[in-house]
Design a protein around this motif. Structure first.
Motif, PDB file in Angstrom:
ATOM      1  N   GLU A 144       0.833  -1.203   0.000  1.00 52.82           N
ATOM      2  CA  GLU A 144       0.000   0.000   0.000  1.00 52.82           C
ATOM      3  C   GLU A 144       0.867   1.252   0.000  1.00 52.82           C
ATOM      4  O   GLU A 144       0.636   2.198  -0.777  1.00 52.82           O
ATOM      5  CB  GLU A 144      -0.903  -0.027   1.235  1.00 52.82           C
ATOM      6  N   TYR A 163      -0.886  -1.686  -5.437  1.00 53.10           N
ATOM      7  CA  TYR A 163      -2.220  -1.690  -4.838  1.00 53.10           C
ATOM      8  C   TYR A 163      -2.920  -3.022  -5.081  1.00 53.10           C
ATOM      9  O   TYR A 163      -3.629  -3.540  -4.201  1.00 53.10           O
ATOM     10  CB  TYR A 163      -3.054  -0.550  -5.417  1.00 53.10           C
ATOM     11  N   ILE A 167      -4.348  -5.632  -2.211  1.00 49.43           N
ATOM     12  CA  ILE A 167      -5.721  -6.142  -2.133  1.00 49.43           C
ATOM     13  C   ILE A 167      -5.744  -7.661  -2.178  1.00 49.43           C
ATOM     14  O   ILE A 167      -6.595  -8.296  -1.544  1.00 49.43           O
ATOM     15  CB  ILE A 167      -6.571  -5.549  -3.284  1.00 49.43           C
ATOM     16  N   ASP A 170      -4.972  -8.394   1.396  1.00 48.60           N
ATOM     17  CA  ASP A 170      -6.035  -7.893   2.276  1.00 48.60           C
ATOM     18  C   ASP A 170      -7.180  -7.358   1.417  1.00 48.60           C
ATOM     19  O   ASP A 170      -7.198  -6.180   1.047  1.00 48.60           O
ATOM     20  CB  ASP A 170      -5.491  -6.790   3.183  1.00 48.60           C
ATOM     21  N   ALA A 172      -9.981  -6.341   2.029  1.00 48.29           N
ATOM     22  CA  ALA A 172     -10.755  -5.244   2.612  1.00 48.29           C
ATOM     23  C   ALA A 172      -9.992  -3.924   2.621  1.00 48.29           C
ATOM     24  O   ALA A 172     -10.467  -2.940   3.198  1.00 48.29           O
ATOM     25  CB  ALA A 172     -11.174  -5.603   4.039  1.00 48.29           C
ATOM     26  N   ASN A 173      -8.835  -3.879   1.995  1.00 48.62           N
ATOM     27  CA  ASN A 173      -8.000  -2.679   2.004  1.00 48.62           C
ATOM     28  C   ASN A 173      -8.646  -1.594   1.143  1.00 48.62           C
ATOM     29  O   ASN A 173      -8.494  -1.572  -0.077  1.00 48.62           O
ATOM     30  CB  ASN A 173      -6.597  -3.004   1.490  1.00 48.62           C
ATOM     31  N   GLN A 174      -9.347  -0.677   1.787  1.00 52.21           N
ATOM     32  CA  GLN A 174     -10.109   0.328   1.054  1.00 52.21           C
ATOM     33  C   GLN A 174      -9.217   1.368   0.396  1.00 52.21           C
ATOM     34  O   GLN A 174      -9.526   1.887  -0.680  1.00 52.21           O
ATOM     35  CB  GLN A 174     -11.101   1.011   2.002  1.00 52.21           C
ATOM     36  N   HIS A 175      -8.094   1.687   1.045  1.00 49.51           N
ATOM     37  CA  HIS A 175      -7.168   2.679   0.474  1.00 49.51           C
ATOM     38  C   HIS A 175      -6.642   2.209  -0.880  1.00 49.51           C
ATOM     39  O   HIS A 175      -6.643   2.975  -1.854  1.00 49.51           O
ATOM     40  CB  HIS A 175      -6.006   2.913   1.439  1.00 49.51           C
ATOM     41  N   ARG A 177      -8.018  -0.039  -2.833  1.00 46.00           N
ATOM     42  CA  ARG A 177      -9.132  -0.132  -3.784  1.00 46.00           C
ATOM     43  C   ARG A 177      -9.462   1.244  -4.373  1.00 46.00           C
ATOM     44  O   ARG A 177      -9.657   1.388  -5.587  1.00 46.00           O
ATOM     45  CB  ARG A 177     -10.373  -0.705  -3.077  1.00 46.00           C
ATOM     46  N   THR A 178      -9.517   2.239  -3.512  1.00 44.24           N
ATOM     47  CA  THR A 178      -9.846   3.586  -3.975  1.00 44.24           C
ATOM     48  C   THR A 178      -8.817   4.093  -4.975  1.00 44.24           C
ATOM     49  O   THR A 178      -9.160   4.667  -6.022  1.00 44.24           O
ATOM     50  CB  THR A 178      -9.931   4.556  -2.775  1.00 44.24           C
ATOM     51  N   GLN A 187     -14.318  -0.431 -10.629  1.00 44.57           N
ATOM     52  CA  GLN A 187     -14.670  -0.590  -9.212  1.00 44.57           C
ATOM     53  C   GLN A 187     -14.635  -2.055  -8.825  1.00 44.57           C
ATOM     54  O   GLN A 187     -15.174  -2.909  -9.513  1.00 44.57           O
ATOM     55  CB  GLN A 187     -16.077  -0.043  -8.949  1.00 44.57           C
ATOM     56  N   THR A 190     -16.460  -5.605  -2.781  1.00 45.05           N
ATOM     57  CA  THR A 190     -15.833  -5.825  -1.475  1.00 45.05           C
ATOM     58  C   THR A 190     -15.912  -7.271  -1.030  1.00 45.05           C
ATOM     59  O   THR A 190     -15.292  -7.647  -0.053  1.00 45.05           O
ATOM     60  CB  THR A 190     -16.527  -4.955  -0.418  1.00 45.05           C
TER      61      THR A 190
END
Length: 337
Positions: A144, A163, A167, A170, A172-175, A177-178, A187, A190
């Motif tokens: 990340e 990135y 993912i 992890d 669930a790594n929103q940073h 994913r964004t 997109q 989740t």
């Protein structure tokens, strides 16, 4: 409070902090520190809880207490983050560098340094993030941070791959994913890992994949160098009967390390194209291949009853040369111009 209950309490505090219940975590750690005011790890947990609560000043005070009571590197990492939150970036860099100096084998120290350097020194930030991955390529956080550092040096392809790896580790790594979406990836859901839903078409090696191959080559070459040296030393006593088996184990180790790295980082990439595009990689792979072939020859000779150590000398020299090439390549790729 006995030492084991202290560990249990600190574990509970860490879980509370991770769950976002920083006030409860602070209460738990304060109870520990009331009885053990010099417990450096407890001060770090307190600082982490304060940081999660948004109180950077109290977090910095706790980090200073941890450092004062002998915490090796965590206190410096925590202080670096708190100083960044307070806008004192230069001091944050100094604290992160001290964490790296004290524990250079802890990936979290290099990640802290990469974040502290940020936009002020993007090239060194990228190098620090690369070192974090070298030490922990099974953790999402270094990937990340590498993605963020790659964006600062305008390397969007490396950022995208970093990135993506974060993912995969992890989901669930929103940073991550964004930022993948910002880089032009569709997109991601989740509930589905991108390893299944968004495979990257691999037609060439990116920086991350190349670095992974270099690390594997270095590991295999070091193992081959040490193994051949051991074989030479043991062979001086003319105990050849079991040496052939050890040579076979050594060969299997090399095949496993290099093969698993290729499957992980370069599956689907043409071997010929990879070696032509990456000449240093071809040189190191050639040296390692030559060492392996000579080890096979020696193993066969020993199995046939020969008593010679001459091929092992060349195995040692070529494997050491491969280590040198790999170490140089890793350094160059961790320090882009």
């Amino acid at each position: 409070m006995a030492e084991e209950p202290i560990a249990v309490a600190l574990r509970r505090a860490a879980d509370l902090t991770a769950a976002g219940n920083s006030d409860a975590a602070i209460h738990v750690v304060r109870g520990v520190l009331d009885e053990h005011p010099t417990h450096s790890e407890a001060w770090c947990h307190l600082g982490a809880a304060y940081l999660d609560a948004g109180d950077a000043e109290s977090s910095l005070d706790a980090a200073k207490q941890a450092i004062r009571h002998g915490e090796r590197s965590w206190g410096y990492r925590l202080a670096s983050v708190a100083l960044m939150e307070l806008g004192r970036r230069d001091e944050a860099v100094v604290s992160a560098r001290e964490a790296v100096r004290r524990d250079s084998q802890d990936w979290r120290c290099h990640v802290a340094l990469a974040e502290a350097l940020g936009t002020d020194d993007p090239q060194e930030s990228f190098a620090a993030a690369c070192r974090g991955i070298q030490l922990a390529n099974n953790e999402a956080r270094p990937f990340e941070v590498l993605g963020d550092a790659a964006l600062r040096v305008h390397d969007k392809e490396t950022a995208r791959r970093a990135y993506y790896e974060a993912i995969k580790i992890d989901p669930a790594n929103q940073h991550a994913r964004t930022n993948l979406v910002r880089l032009g990836r569709p997109q991601l859901g989740t509930t589905t890992t991108p390893a299944q839903a968004e495979p990257l078409v691999q037609v060439h090696l990116g920086r991350i994949e190349e670095l992974g191959l270099w690390l594997a080559l270095r590991r295999a070459s070091i193992g081959l160098a040490i193994g051949s040296l051991v074989l030479m030393l043991v062979g001086m006593d003319e105990t050849y009967s079991v040496l052939g088996w050890f040579g076979l184990v050594l060969l299997l180790f090399v095949v496993f390390v290099v093969g698993s790295a290729w499957v992980k980082f370069a599956r689907g990439v043409p071997v010929k194209k990879t070696l032509l595009d990456h000449r240093m990689l071809a040189v190191a792979a050639g040296l390692l291949g030559l060492s392996s072939v000579l080890l096979i020859v020696w193993t066969v000779l020993v199995a046939l009853g020969a008593q010679t150590l001459n091929p092992l000398t060349i195995v040692l020299v070529t494997s050491v040369a491969s280590v040198v090439v790999a170490a140089l390549a890793i350094w160059r790729r961790s320090h882009p111009k």
